[in-house]
Design a protein around this motif. Structure first.
Motif, PDB file in Angstrom:
ATOM      1  N   ASP A 188       0.832  -1.206   0.000  1.00  0.00           N
ATOM      2  CA  ASP A 188       0.000   0.000   0.000  1.00  0.00           C
ATOM      3  C   ASP A 188       0.870   1.261   0.000  1.00  0.00           C
ATOM      4  O   ASP A 188       0.594   2.218  -0.732  1.00  0.00           O
ATOM      5  CB  ASP A 188      -0.930  -0.012   1.213  1.00  0.00           C
ATOM      6  N   ILE A 189       1.919   1.262   0.809  1.00  0.00           N
ATOM      7  CA  ILE A 189       2.843   2.404   0.853  1.00  0.00           C
ATOM      8  C   ILE A 189       3.496   2.596  -0.509  1.00  0.00           C
ATOM      9  O   ILE A 189       3.610   3.722  -1.006  1.00  0.00           O
ATOM     10  CB  ILE A 189       3.898   2.210   1.962  1.00  0.00           C
ATOM     11  N   ASP A 190       3.898   1.484  -1.140  1.00  0.00           N
ATOM     12  CA  ASP A 190       4.516   1.556  -2.465  1.00  0.00           C
ATOM     13  C   ASP A 190       3.551   2.177  -3.483  1.00  0.00           C
ATOM     14  O   ASP A 190       3.937   3.038  -4.274  1.00  0.00           O
ATOM     15  CB  ASP A 190       4.939   0.160  -2.911  1.00  0.00           C
ATOM     16  N   LYS A 191       2.295   1.762  -3.459  1.00  0.00           N
ATOM     17  CA  LYS A 191       1.298   2.313  -4.385  1.00  0.00           C
ATOM     18  C   LYS A 191       1.095   3.811  -4.146  1.00  0.00           C
ATOM     19  O   LYS A 191       1.034   4.601  -5.090  1.00  0.00           O
ATOM     20  CB  LYS A 191      -0.034   1.579  -4.232  1.00  0.00           C
ATOM     21  N   LYS A 192       0.973   4.205  -2.885  1.00  0.00           N
ATOM     22  CA  LYS A 192       0.767   5.624  -2.565  1.00  0.00           C
ATOM     23  C   LYS A 192       1.971   6.461  -2.982  1.00  0.00           C
ATOM     24  O   LYS A 192       1.830   7.557  -3.514  1.00  0.00           O
ATOM     25  CB  LYS A 192       0.506   5.813  -1.074  1.00  0.00           C
ATOM     26  N   LEU A 193       3.165   5.937  -2.728  1.00  0.00           N
ATOM     27  CA  LEU A 193       4.378   6.651  -3.098  1.00  0.00           C
ATOM     28  C   LEU A 193       4.476   6.787  -4.617  1.00  0.00           C
ATOM     29  O   LEU A 193       4.840   7.839  -5.134  1.00  0.00           O
ATOM     30  CB  LEU A 193       5.597   5.927  -2.534  1.00  0.00           C
ATOM     31  N   ARG A 194       4.136   5.723  -5.317  1.00  0.00           N
ATOM     32  CA  ARG A 194       4.140   5.782  -6.783  1.00  0.00           C
ATOM     33  C   ARG A 194       3.142   6.825  -7.275  1.00  0.00           C
ATOM     34  O   ARG A 194       3.434   7.586  -8.200  1.00  0.00           O
ATOM     35  CB  ARG A 194       3.836   4.397  -7.348  1.00  0.00           C
ATOM     36  N   ASP A 195       1.959   6.901  -6.659  1.00  0.00           N
ATOM     37  CA  ASP A 195       0.970   7.916  -7.040  1.00  0.00           C
ATOM     38  C   ASP A 195       1.524   9.326  -6.829  1.00  0.00           C
ATOM     39  O   ASP A 195       1.300  10.216  -7.646  1.00  0.00           O
ATOM     40  CB  ASP A 195      -0.320   7.744  -6.233  1.00  0.00           C
ATOM     41  N   ILE A 196       2.232   9.519  -5.710  1.00  0.00           N
ATOM     42  CA  ILE A 196       2.825  10.835  -5.430  1.00  0.00           C
ATOM     43  C   ILE A 196       3.849  11.190  -6.493  1.00  0.00           C
ATOM     44  O   ILE A 196       3.827  12.291  -7.054  1.00  0.00           O
ATOM     45  CB  ILE A 196       3.486  10.849  -4.026  1.00  0.00           C
ATOM     46  N   ILE A 197       4.750  10.269  -6.784  1.00  0.00           N
ATOM     47  CA  ILE A 197       5.799  10.529  -7.769  1.00  0.00           C
ATOM     48  C   ILE A 197       5.199  10.736  -9.154  1.00  0.00           C
ATOM     49  O   ILE A 197       5.568  11.662  -9.878  1.00  0.00           O
ATOM     50  CB  ILE A 197       6.826   9.370  -7.792  1.00  0.00           C
ATOM     51  N   TYR A 198       4.223   9.898  -9.545  1.00  0.00           N
ATOM     52  CA  TYR A 198       3.619  10.027 -10.869  1.00  0.00           C
ATOM     53  C   TYR A 198       2.775  11.287 -10.989  1.00  0.00           C
ATOM     54  O   TYR A 198       2.546  11.771 -12.093  1.00  0.00           O
ATOM     55  CB  TYR A 198       2.788   8.796 -11.199  1.00  0.00           C
TER      56      TYR A 198
END
Length: 163
Positions: free
Chosen positions: A124-134
């Motif tokens: 979940d953290i990985d998905k949220k971080l990816r959303d932030i970066i993208y």
């Protein structure tokens, strides 16, 4: 051409970076990594989304232990045993905002508390971080460069065949 003489970090206004050739630290680059992590909300994300299924009240919280290990690995302190050397390291203390770091036994107990639920949290953290970066800029291509790393085991440790 302008030269930056002194830079104040947004994540910690007490820390100032300058390029006048003063005292050096081999781990001072962590301060810039901490600044980047603060700007993208990484630290807040970890503190909000990560915890183990352990209700005990602890001095070193789960999210703090995870952040400590992340910064240790970034700095090439790959083993939790390195924590004993870093307990009072001034750069790590500044980056983590603590008076002392978690010791090796504390980190070992922390790792032992992880379970399937923590893996779901990491995802979940990985998905949220990816959303932030993208949200900043979505890449056109992603290139994975995968290398193997040998982590030697000693004795008859569980999972030694994995390496």
């Amino acid at each position: 051409m302008s030269i930056v003489n002194t830079l104040t970090l947004e994540s910690n206004r007490q820390i100032k970076i300058n390029f006048d050739g003063g005292d050096l630290s081999s781990d001072a680059g962590l301060l810039l990594i901490k600044e980047f992590a603060a700007k993208i909300g990484f630290t807040k994300l970890i503190k909000k989304k990560f915890k183990t299924n352990d209700e005990a009240v602890r001095f070193h919280k789960d999210a703090e232990n995870l952040l400590q290990m992340i910064y240790q690995v970034i700095s090439a302190y790959f083993q939790d045993d390195c924590a004993d050397e870093l307990t009072l390291d001034p750069v790590f203390l500044a980056v983590l905002g603590k008076e002392s770091l978690a010791s090796q036994p504390t980190l070992s107990r922390f790792f032992n508390r992880m379970d399937e639920d923590t893996l779901v949290q990491f995802n979940d953290i990985d998905k949220k971080l990816r959303d932030i970066i993208y949200s900043i800029k979505r890449p056109e291509h992603v290139l994975f460069d995968l290398d193997s790393t040998l982590f030697g085991t000693y004795g008859r440790q569980e999972g030694e065949g994995f390496n």
